[in-house]
Design a protein around this motif. Structure first.
Motif, mmCIF file in Angstrom:
data_model
loop_
_atom_site.group_PDB
_atom_site.id
_atom_site.type_symbol
_atom_site.label_atom_id
_atom_site.label_comp_id
_atom_site.label_asym_id
_atom_site.label_seq_id
_atom_site.Cartn_x
_atom_site.Cartn_y
_atom_site.Cartn_z
ATOM 1 N N PRO A 38 63.864 -0.771 2.015
ATOM 2 C CA PRO A 38 64.543 -1.527 0.418
ATOM 3 C C PRO A 38 63.657 -2.996 1.021
ATOM 4 N N GLY A 39 63.103 -3.220 -0.498
ATOM 5 C CA GLY A 39 62.545 -4.552 -0.741
ATOM 6 C C GLY A 39 61.798 -5.347 -1.872
ATOM 7 N N GLN A 40 61.466 -5.967 -1.150
ATOM 8 C CA GLN A 40 60.894 -6.548 -2.887
ATOM 9 C C GLN A 40 59.401 -6.625 -3.055
ATOM 10 N N ASP A 41 59.113 -5.789 -2.398
ATOM 11 C CA ASP A 41 57.351 -5.090 -2.446
ATOM 12 C C ASP A 41 57.298 -3.889 -3.002
ATOM 13 N N LEU A 42 56.196 -3.730 -2.611
ATOM 14 C CA LEU A 42 55.545 -2.784 -4.260
ATOM 15 C C LEU A 42 55.483 -1.579 -3.154
ATOM 16 N N VAL A 43 56.079 -0.282 -3.142
ATOM 17 C CA VAL A 43 55.355 0.799 -2.493
ATOM 18 C C VAL A 43 54.571 2.078 -3.644
ATOM 19 N N ALA A 98 60.465 -2.794 0.619
ATOM 20 C CA ALA A 98 59.415 -3.686 1.973
ATOM 21 C C ALA A 98 58.122 -2.787 2.718
ATOM 22 N N ALA A 99 58.897 -1.992 2.722
ATOM 23 C CA ALA A 99 57.466 -0.899 4.020
ATOM 24 C C ALA A 99 57.596 1.035 3.691
ATOM 25 N N ALA A 100 56.664 1.433 3.975
ATOM 26 C CA ALA A 100 56.976 2.259 3.989
ATOM 27 C C ALA A 100 56.480 3.428 4.914
ATOM 28 N N VAL A 101 57.237 4.524 5.584
ATOM 29 C CA VAL A 101 57.688 5.051 6.271
ATOM 30 C C VAL A 101 57.121 6.499 6.131
ATOM 31 N N THR A 110 51.043 -4.950 8.420
ATOM 32 C CA THR A 110 50.953 -3.987 9.352
ATOM 33 C C THR A 110 50.934 -2.835 9.307
ATOM 34 N N ALA A 111 50.779 -1.884 10.353
ATOM 35 C CA ALA A 111 50.577 -1.001 10.140
ATOM 36 C C ALA A 111 51.501 -0.621 11.851
ATOM 37 N N GLU A 112 52.503 0.235 12.188
ATOM 38 C CA GLU A 112 52.819 0.616 13.236
ATOM 39 C C GLU A 112 53.283 1.866 13.670
ATOM 40 N N VAL A 113 53.128 2.045 14.920
ATOM 41 C CA VAL A 113 54.481 3.484 15.076
ATOM 42 C C VAL A 113 55.838 2.783 16.185
ATOM 43 N N PRO A 114 56.604 2.974 15.634
ATOM 44 C CA PRO A 114 57.445 2.062 16.571
ATOM 45 C C PRO A 114 57.788 3.120 17.679
ATOM 46 N N ASP A 115 57.558 4.358 17.351
ATOM 47 C CA ASP A 115 57.853 5.309 18.662
ATOM 48 C C ASP A 115 56.732 5.060 20.143
ATOM 49 N N LEU A 116 56.208 5.080 19.509
ATOM 50 C CA LEU A 116 54.459 4.431 20.722
ATOM 51 C C LEU A 116 54.974 3.898 20.722
ATOM 52 N N SER A 143 53.513 -2.212 6.524
ATOM 53 C CA SER A 143 54.100 -3.176 5.446
ATOM 54 C C SER A 143 53.148 -3.996 5.353
ATOM 55 N N ALA A 144 54.034 -4.874 4.513
ATOM 56 C CA ALA A 144 52.812 -6.138 3.606
ATOM 57 C C ALA A 144 53.609 -7.270 4.322
ATOM 58 N N GLY A 145 54.190 -6.837 5.168
ATOM 59 C CA GLY A 145 54.601 -8.275 6.479
ATOM 60 C C GLY A 145 56.333 -8.811 5.918
ATOM 61 N N ALA A 146 56.820 -8.054 5.075
ATOM 62 C CA ALA A 146 57.860 -8.771 4.233
ATOM 63 C C ALA A 146 59.172 -7.770 5.973
ATOM 64 N N PRO A 147 59.736 -8.233 5.944
ATOM 65 C CA PRO A 147 60.511 -7.858 7.034
ATOM 66 C C PRO A 147 61.584 -6.866 6.463
ATOM 67 N N ALA A 148 61.959 -5.506 7.509
ATOM 68 C CA ALA A 148 62.124 -4.340 6.125
ATOM 69 C C ALA A 148 63.548 -4.809 7.619
#
Lengths: 506, 515
Positions: A32-37, A207-210, A145-151, A184-189
């Motif tokens: 959830p967040g204010q940006d657009l997915v 805010a972000a899409a996984v 940003t694009a991240e793969v948190p697990d790795l 994500s587009a920069g907004a903190p998730a």
């Protein structure tokens, strides 16, 4: 464009990296967040929106609805194109590329975005991932940003290049990571997305899409029929998300871009209007259930890939167009209605995935010999490419008339009264029957991939089929497509025709 | 032509592991190291055959009977069964399983001894007429040939007996290259997703190439008609599915143009006339010959062949003596231009004469629904529901006619270079062409010039023009298998098939014991 990051982890973890998970079949969870997915076939976009601009802009755009009570206040961070111009442009661009294209719009999107970014001075922050043939295309701009948190992998535009107009851009082709990918587009998730949440298509605030990792490639994975979309088992994510199969299997094998495309035009104000914005973020793995934006089954998918412009269908002949060297359609016996629709450029013939013979002719992947030049196709490695579909065969009627199958047909006593015929999606095929056993709209012939399907559209007296050499007739279940095999005979009312095809096996 | 010709899109990125590298593609000799660097896994097996049709099958059959275990051989093929391609071609050219083949039955692909033959097996099942036929042919009866279905079913039985499926690996063979230090690498592309890497290399001492002919080549005017008018239905080749032509003639009377004077033309005519007789149709047939043979012909008194009404007759597509007579001996000892001349003498379009369709054509000529034309097609274009054909004749100028369908019974075979693996052999592995232009093989069917501490063998149609003429027949394939097996036995790969072993193996065949 820079080289791919190491493909090593992929090879190591998932046993069979040879296949890329179908982009449109993995789950996308939205934080959830204010940006657009925005999720479109083959494309996943997270874009930052300026709340100030978007809010007021959407509200007045809505027409007043009678009987709906007082208009709810739209929470409305959704980017109506009237809001932030750039966001609108970006979403429109993604939508265009997704709708235009193949299952793997990544490369094209990548190029178009590049072009677009050069024209925009102050682009919004965004992150977009799109499917390519063998992985993902990532484009990150601004705070994206694009991240793969697990790795522990993380990409930001800072690692990319600077365009002439000062925009920081990172664009890369990467292999599909074996763990969840977060855009994500920069907004903190703030809160983590609900494990059951799954955005199948559409645009929602977040805010972000996984993006889930690859669904386990099954043996049935590389099915050569390029345009049939298959529902593979849901990805092996943390969640056992209810794979949303209910709509799909019933709908007879939609063409690839079809299913979700319905969503894009509608979602922006629909979501806002009904106040489902927040709602959509959180719960419901069952979102298919109330996903008003994408009514799944009733809409016949194939039309979407056909040439969009509506045109009237010529009745009576019309073989004289000077332009295309296409076959003048043989008029079936008493059927006057089969005139060729106004000239279509050849490029607009439906595209289909097939294999090329040595001489570059497109063929059914199952064929052993090229239909055009006769060379063996089995000597080539079967690389699927997309190209205009040749006629898939023909119907030979009991009065000797033949109909070449190069597009979908509606068969019946008054096929021209169907609205899909009027809009040019289906070509009418008048079947004259003196016994009166043929319904007004009796059956449909659909071309899907390299298959020719016959669907009884709820005719009064039914449709019977008999494969070559079969001892008797079997009747069709209305609405259930049957693949026509060469030599199959079809009966409707007092009329009969046979399907013959130069393609495929024997 | 342009519309359906597409350049390969998005050249595959080398992201997939285990793909060929430019270095590999450019090198004639490969080291194990090069493959390891490319990430292509190597599988060791002494004998690899690819193609996987009847040629591979009879060779493997022979070697299995000579005692080679299944683990020592691999068949790399895209086909599901050895006879898949053959059955497709015979079926579309109007020899479905129930019909009799038009090729010689001197050998049985399922039985290296050739005994009991197909005719005797049929006789044992109660059809004594066939045994009688074999006794009195070809004077009082036409040559006996087996039913297509009989050949396939017996091959299937033999396939399971020798545990053939255990040796099959599915995929496309991309190339064969010589290995530094001896032997060969055969690069296989398995079906997408079947293996972790895109390619697999088979390292073997012997490679057998049995890819058959590269394919048909439809005549340019047929291809032009199809691509210009996008019509695949009215102008067809006899070697593709064209059942709709017969279906349509069944629905309404029409006129068909047949082109070509070979074995397939005879079979298509027979189908048309059978339909006409059985269903009471009014099909009219125009038969276009390019060369019209009206009398016996041949280069010498001993090589006369019958000819009449446009057809050049012969017992089979070769003179019978190529399998065991003077011609076999003559070709075996000939080289170069001399061999080419012999091939030209026995070659050319010809047709096995059969009484049934002879009678049909005679009736057709008498009743006027079968007519013959001499000439060649200049142009074809669709006119409404028909095809307008412009043909030029040598003595009567140009003719224009409209037909419901044109069935092209000319079977041009494409050049061997059209096949990627054969082209690669020519370019990178030292193979050469024989006087007829196909792959040059020696008497033991070793591909000339490819020896590398091991051998590359080839059999089948790709080797036509070698020391043995009838290579693309069942018997030719079996002869090749025998020569190859003998050569391998001499190198110690298989055990000798002496009288004792042969007898015991034959009894196993008779009792259908799995080996």
């Amino acid at each position: 464009m820079s080289a791919s990051p190491p493909p090593v982890p992929l090879t190591g973890t998932t046993g069979a990296p040879a296949t890329v998970p179908p982009f449109d079949q993995v789950a996308v969870r939205v934080a959830p967040g204010q940006d657009l997915v925005v999720r479109l076939p083959g494309v996943l976009l997270v874009v930052a929106v300026t709340t100030a601009a978007a809010g007021p802009a959407t509200a007045p755009a809505r027409p007043a609805l009678v009987g709906w009570g007082p208009a709810p206040v739209p929470p409305a961070p959704v980017a109506a194109p009237t809001g932030d111009v750039h966001v609108g442009e970006l979403v429109g661009l993604c939508r265009r590329v997704s709708a235009a294209g193949s299952r793997a719009p990544g490369r094209r999107l990548h190029e178009e975005l590049h072009g677009w970014l050069l024209t925009v001075t102050d682009p919004p922050s965004f992150a977009v991932a799109a499917a390519t043939e063998d992985g993902l295309a990532l484009v990150l701009v601004g705070g994206g940003t694009a991240e793969v948190p697990d790795l522990g992998l993380r990409l930001t535009p800072a690692e990319g290049e600077k365009l002439d107009n000062g925009t920081l851009v990172l664009d890369r082709f990467v292999t599909w990571p074996p763990a969840a990918l977060q855009l994500s587009a920069g907004a903190p998730a703030g809160t983590a997305p609900h494990p059951l949440a799954d955005l199948e298509a559409g645009a929602v605030p977040g805010a972000a899409a996984v993006l889930s990792p690859a669904p386990a490639p099954t043996a049935a994975g590389p099915v050569p029929t390029g345009t049939t979309q298959l529902r593979l088992p849901a990805p092996h994510v943390v969640t056992p998300p209810l794979p949303p199969p209910p709509p799909r299997p019933a709908a007879p094998a939609p063409t690839p871009r079809a299913p979700e495309v319905l969503a894009p035009p509608a979602p922006p104000h629909d979501h806002a209007g009904h106040g489902h914005g927040d709602h959509a973020d959180h719960d419901h793995g069952d979102h298919a259930g109330h996903d008003h934006a994408a009514p799944p089954a009733p809409v016949p998918p194939p039309p979407v890939e056909l040439p969009a412009p509506k045109k009237s269908t010529l009745l009576f002949g019309g073989t004289g167009e000077p332009e295309p060297p296409r076959e003048p359609l043989p008029t079936p016996g008493a059927a006057p209605a089969a005139g060729a629709p106004a000239a279509e450029p050849e490029d607009e013939r439906p595209q289909v995935k097939g294999i090329l013979c040595k001489n570059g002719h497109l063929n059914d992947p199952r064929a052993g010999f090229c239909a055009l030049c006769g060379i063996r196709t089995t000597q080539q490695t079967a690389v699927l490419v997309e190209g205009p579909r040749p006629p898939l065969g023909l119907l030979v009627f009991d009065d000797g008339a033949t109909v070449s199958l190069d597009m979908d047909y509606l068969l019946g006593r008054e096929p021209e009264t169907d609205e899909r015929v009027a809009s040019g999606q289906l070509r009418p095929l008048l079947v004259v029957d003196t016994t009166g056993g043929v319904s007004r709209h009796h059956a449909e012939i659909r071309l899907e991939g390299w298959d020719v399907l016959l669907v009884d559209t709820g005719s009064a007296n039914g449709t019977l089929v008999a494969p070559r050499g079969a001892p008797g007739w079997s009747s069709l279940v209305p609405g259930q497509p049957v693949r026509l095999t060469p030599g199959m005979a079809v009966r409707m009312g007092g009329r009969q025709f046979a399907f013959e095809s130069p393609h495929g096996g024997f | 032509m342009s519309e359906s010709t597409i350049a390969p899109q998005h050249a595959r990125t080398p992201a997939q592991p285990g793909d060929l590298t430019d270095q590999l593609i450019a090198s004639d000799f490969w080291t194990d190291q090069m493959l390891a660097e490319a990430g292509i896994p190597i599988i060791d097996v002494p004998f690899v055959t690819f193609g996987g049709g009847i040629g591979s099958f009879v060779t493997v059959d022979y070697l299995r009977i000579c005692g080679v275990p299944t683990s020592a051989m691999r068949v790399l093929t895209p086909l599901k069964t050895p006879w898949e391609s053959y059955e497709y071609l015979t079926t579309v050219s109007q020899i479905p399983r129930g019909e009799r083949l038009r090729s010689d039955s001197s050998s049985c692909p399922d039985n290296i001894w050739g005994f009991p033959s197909y005719a005797i097996r049929e006789a044992l099942q109660g059809d004594l007429k066939q045994a009688w036929n074999v006794l009195v042919e070809p004077i009082f009866a036409n040559y006996y040939t087996p039913r297509a279905g009989h050949a396939f079913e017996s091959m299937e039985k033999e396939m399971h007996r020798i545990r053939y499926p255990e040796m099959v690996v599915h995929g496309q063979v991309r190339m064969v290259r010589r290995r530094v230090g001896g032997g060969y690498f055969t690069i296989l592309t398995p079906p997408e997703g079947a293996t972790p890497t895109k390619r697999i290399a088979y390292r073997s001492q012997w490679v057998h190439v049995a890819v058959g002919y590269p394919g048909l080549k439809f005549l340019p005017d047929l291809q032009r008609y199809r691509s210009e008018h996008n019509d695949y239905s009215k102008v067809v080749n006899a070697y593709e599915r064209h059942e709709h032509v017969y279906e349509r003639l069944h629905q309404r009377p029409g006129t068909v143009l047949i082109r070509g004077g070979g074995i397939v033309a005879s079979r298509v005519l027979q189908r048309l006339i059978d339909d006409r007789d059985q269903r009471g149709l009014q099909t009219r047939i125009v038969h276009l010959f390019r060369t019209y043979v009206d009398k016996p012909h041949g280069t010498g008194i001993l090589k006369r062949r019958k000819g009449a009404d446009g057809w050049a007759y012969q017992g089979f597509n070769y003179p019978k003596s190529v399998w065991g007579g003077q011609l076999k001996q003559q070709v075996r000892t000939s080289e170069g231009a001399e061999r080419k001349r012999l091939y030209e003498e026995m070659g050319g379009t010809n047709t096995p004469v059969r009484r049934d369709w002879q009678e049909q054509l005679k009736r057709g000529r008498a009743e006027g629904w079968y007519r013959v034309m001499i000439g060649s097609i200049e142009d074809m274009r669709p006119v409404g529901d028909l095809v307008e054909v412009r043909a030029s004749t040598p003595d009567q100028g140009e003719h224009v006619g409209t037909f419901d369908a044109v069935i092209d019974c000319t079977g041009l075979e494409a050049d061997i270079r059209e096949h990627r693996v054969l082209a690669d052999l020519l370019d990178h592995s030292g193979a050469g062409r024989n006087p007829v232009g196909r792959l040059d093989v020696q008497r033991n069917f070793e591909v000339t010039g490819t020896a590398n501490g091991g051998k590359v063998y080839a059999s089948g149609s790709a080797t036509l023009g070698g020391p043995f003429p009838g290579v693309d027949t069942f018997f030719g394939l079996q002869i090749a298998a025998q020569e190859i097996a003998d050569d391998l036995i001499a190198q110690g790969f298989a055990r000798k098939l002496g009288p004792g072993r042969s007898t015991s193996q034959w009894w196993k065949w008779v009792r259908n014991v799995q080996i």
